[in-house]
Every structure is written in structure tokens, then in C-alpha cells.
Design a protein around this motif. Structure first.
Motif, PDB file in Angstrom:
ATOM      1  N   ASN A   1       0.853  -1.178   0.000  1.00 25.99           N
ATOM      2  CA  ASN A   1       0.000   0.000   0.000  1.00 25.99           C
ATOM      3  C   ASN A   1       0.894   1.235   0.000  1.00 25.99           C
ATOM      4  O   ASN A   1       1.645   1.474   0.949  1.00 25.99           O
ATOM      5  CB  ASN A   1      -0.916   0.007   1.235  1.00 25.99           C
ATOM      6  CG  ASN A   1      -1.900  -1.140   1.218  1.00 25.99           C
ATOM      7  OD1 ASN A   1      -2.414  -1.502   0.158  1.00 25.99           O
ATOM      8  ND2 ASN A   1      -2.172  -1.718   2.384  1.00 25.99           N
ATOM      9  N   TYR A   2       0.847   1.999  -1.086  1.00 26.10           N
ATOM     10  CA  TYR A   2       1.706   3.163  -1.216  1.00 26.10           C
ATOM     11  C   TYR A   2       1.178   4.283  -0.335  1.00 26.10           C
ATOM     12  O   TYR A   2      -0.020   4.548  -0.264  1.00 26.10           O
ATOM     13  CB  TYR A   2       1.772   3.616  -2.673  1.00 26.10           C
ATOM     14  CG  TYR A   2       2.285   2.540  -3.587  1.00 26.10           C
ATOM     15  CD1 TYR A   2       3.623   2.184  -3.584  1.00 26.10           C
ATOM     16  CD2 TYR A   2       1.427   1.864  -4.453  1.00 26.10           C
ATOM     17  CE1 TYR A   2       4.108   1.188  -4.416  1.00 26.10           C
ATOM     18  CE2 TYR A   2       1.893   0.860  -5.294  1.00 26.10           C
ATOM     19  CZ  TYR A   2       3.236   0.530  -5.269  1.00 26.10           C
ATOM     20  OH  TYR A   2       3.710  -0.457  -6.095  1.00 26.10           O
ATOM     21  N   SER A   3       2.111   4.944   0.346  1.00 24.73           N
ATOM     22  CA  SER A   3       1.763   6.019   1.268  1.00 24.73           C
ATOM     23  C   SER A   3       2.911   7.013   1.269  1.00 24.73           C
ATOM     24  O   SER A   3       3.734   7.051   0.348  1.00 24.73           O
ATOM     25  CB  SER A   3       1.503   5.450   2.672  1.00 24.73           C
ATOM     26  OG  SER A   3       2.675   4.793   3.148  1.00 24.73           O
ATOM     27  N   ASN A   4       2.946   7.832   2.315  1.00 24.01           N
ATOM     28  CA  ASN A   4       4.051   8.782   2.445  1.00 24.01           C
ATOM     29  C   ASN A   4       5.374   8.088   2.712  1.00 24.01           C
ATOM     30  O   ASN A   4       6.442   8.681   2.530  1.00 24.01           O
ATOM     31  CB  ASN A   4       3.753   9.777   3.573  1.00 24.01           C
ATOM     32  CG  ASN A   4       2.552  10.638   3.260  1.00 24.01           C
ATOM     33  OD1 ASN A   4       2.271  10.926   2.093  1.00 24.01           O
ATOM     34  ND2 ASN A   4       1.828  11.046   4.304  1.00 24.01           N
TER      35      ASN A   4
ATOM     36  N   ARG B   1       6.817   4.834  -2.173  1.00 30.88           N
ATOM     37  CA  ARG B   1       6.461   5.516  -3.409  1.00 30.88           C
ATOM     38  C   ARG B   1       6.959   4.709  -4.597  1.00 30.88           C
ATOM     39  O   ARG B   1       8.043   4.108  -4.543  1.00 30.88           O
ATOM     40  CB  ARG B   1       7.068   6.921  -3.423  1.00 30.88           C
ATOM     41  CG  ARG B   1       6.605   7.796  -4.581  1.00 30.88           C
ATOM     42  CD  ARG B   1       7.138   9.198  -4.392  1.00 30.88           C
ATOM     43  NE  ARG B   1       8.595   9.228  -4.377  1.00 30.88           N
ATOM     44  CZ  ARG B   1       9.322  10.246  -3.937  1.00 30.88           C
ATOM     45  NH1 ARG B   1       8.723  11.317  -3.452  1.00 30.88           N
ATOM     46  NH2 ARG B   1      10.637  10.197  -3.978  1.00 30.88           N
TER      47      ARG B   1
END
Length: 270
Positions: free
Chosen positions: A124-127, A130
Motif C-alpha cells: 500500500n503506497y503512502s508517504n 512511493r
């Protein structure tokens, strides 16, 4: 749905709604596999019917070309075996894999996953994570998984995928803890520490030079004393030999004088 309907893979009530368009004379559109568009009287219901919508001349050829391109399209994911990335904790890390598309007229569908045992779970891409893409050629590019402020929990094996079929080798990501290095306190007297280090080095160098000089002088004096004693002993031996030789010569002379006197007396007596 259209492909299945034309190839009799759908129920008959759907397959009967699609009729191929067979022109009465030779046309340039004869090989485009067009469908017959039924006439409709209502724009709300007739034009939106299954047969009327899919039979539009602009839709079906594009759909067939899309199916043909998808059937001839395949991708190749290249990752060297036993790839290992080392990164200190709380740093930025980029891992990459190269993807090449053959016969595809679409953008790559790239995804990353993390191995938990034998299961590769999508990320799950988040802060914190990337995904980046860089084109190398028209049909080849490189995808990057960027870790921002990587932590110990990010240690593990990762894989990149293109679509649902092509997948690369596992990439080992190891997060390390940097060792602490003792630094002198920065209290505004940083220059004083450098001065102390320089003076200590100079004093040590002078001390070493003095020790070497003292050893050289001591060894030289010792050798000189030994040389003088050996010369004195040699002179003494020479003097003793001379004295012995003089004594011997004097004794021989006295014996010669005595013999001469004896011979002289004998001659006078005669």
C-alpha cells in the motif's frame, strides 16, 4: 462479452443479437469484421440496446484491435538473482527492476509486493513508500520502489510485477543500525581540541627524536671505549714483545761477550 458472443461462448439470447455485416460488394471495410447496426426508433431505449451499441462501426473494430494487441502482448521483468540492498535506518532507499514490453500498445501495469513466507502481499503506497517509473526506450523502462525514512520493519524480500503474469526475482532489503561514533563535545572550543592534538603530536615527535639521539650517542661512546681499550691492549702487547726481544738480545750479547773473554784468556795463556 462481444468476443464471447461472436465465438458462441455466451447464452443464445446474447449471441443472436450480434450479426456480422456482410457487404453486397467488395469494400475496403470488408475485412474489419463490422457488425450490422439494427435500426432503432427510440433514442432512450433503442439506441442503448446491446446490439445497437456494440454494432457501432467505431466501436467494434477498435475492440477487436484491442483484443488482438492484448493477445500478442507480453512483458519481461529482469532482476538479477540474489540482489541485496543495504541501507541504514532512517535513510532513503531505492530498489529497481527493468521491464520490457513486447507487442504492447499500452502503459506498463507495475506493482510491488512483499514476501511473507510463500505469499507475496501487495504494498500500500503512502508517504512512506512511493513507486516511480523511468523510460529507457519506447518499450522499456525501469520501475523504482522508494523507501522514505526506511525502518527496521521494512527488512524483507520484495518483488516487482507487470500485470498478473510477469514477476521478477526476489530483492533482499536489509536495514542496518549505524554504530555510534564518539565525538568531542561541541561547546564552542572545537579549535582547542585541534590545537591540543597538534601539540601532542609535536611533543611526541620531539620525544622520539631525543630518545633516538641519546641511543645513538650512547652506542657510539660504547663503541669508542671498546675501540680505545682494544688499542691500548694491542699497544701493551707490542711493548711487552719489544721488551722481551730486548731482554733476549741483551742476554745473547752478554753470552757473546763472555765467550769472547774466555777465548781471549785462553789465547793469552798460550
Amino acid at each position: 462479452m462481444v468476443f464471447k458472443s461472436i465465438n458462441n461462448r455466451t447464452p443464445p439470447y446474447l449471441a443472436d443479437l450480434l450479426v456480422r455485416d456482410v457487404p453486397s460488394r467488395s469494400l475496403r471495410s470488408s475485412d474489419l469484421a463490422l457488425l450490422t447496426v439494427p435500426r432503432t426508433r427510440s433514442r432512450l431505449k433503442g439506441d442503448r440496446a446491446f446490439a445497437a451499441f456494440l454494432g457501432l462501426p467505431t466501436f467494434f473494430p477498435c475492440f477487436l484491435s484491442f483484443l488482438e494487441s492484448e493477445m500478442n502482448c507480453y512483458s519481461l521483468v529482469r532482476v538479477p538473482r540474489n540482489t541485496v540492498f543495504l541501507a541504514p535506518v532512517m535513510s532513503v532507499l531505492k530498489i529497481n527492476c527493468t521491464i520490457t514490453l513486447y507487442g504492447c500498445h499500452r502503459n506498463p501495469r507495475v506493482s510491488w509486493c512483499k514476501l511473507y513466507g510463500d505469499v507475496c502481499t501487495s504494498l500500500n503506497y503512502s508517504n512512506h513508500l512511493r513507486n516511480e517509473w523511468t523510460n529507457i526506450t519506447e518499450h522499456e523502462g525501469m520501475t523504482f520502489l522508494v523507501f522514505l525514512n526506511i525502518s527496521m520493519e521494512d527488512t524483507g524480500f520484495y518483488r516487482c510485477k507487470e500485470g498478473d503474469m510477469s514477476i521478477g526475482h526476489a530483492i533482499n532489503v536489509t536495514v542496518t543500525v549505524p554504530t555510534t561514533v564518539h565525538t568531542p563535545p561541541n561547546d564552542g572550543l572545537q579549535w582547542l581540541w585541534y590545537f591540543v592534538y597538534i601539540c601532542s603530536g609535536i611533543v611526541g615527535l620531539v620525544f622520539i627524536v631525543m630518545i633516538v639521539s641519546f641511543l645513538y650517542i650512547f652506542i657510539r661512546q660504547d663503541l669508542q671505549v671498546k675501540g680505545d681499550s682494544s688499542k691500548e691492549k694491542l699497544n701493551k702487547d707490542v711493548y711487552m714483545k719489544r721488551e722481551n726481544n730486548l731482554g733476549r738480545n741483551q742476554a745473547q750479547l752478554e753470552e757473546l761477550i763472555l765467550l769472547w773473554k774466555l777465548q781471549t784468556n785462553v789465547t793469552l795463556n798460550i
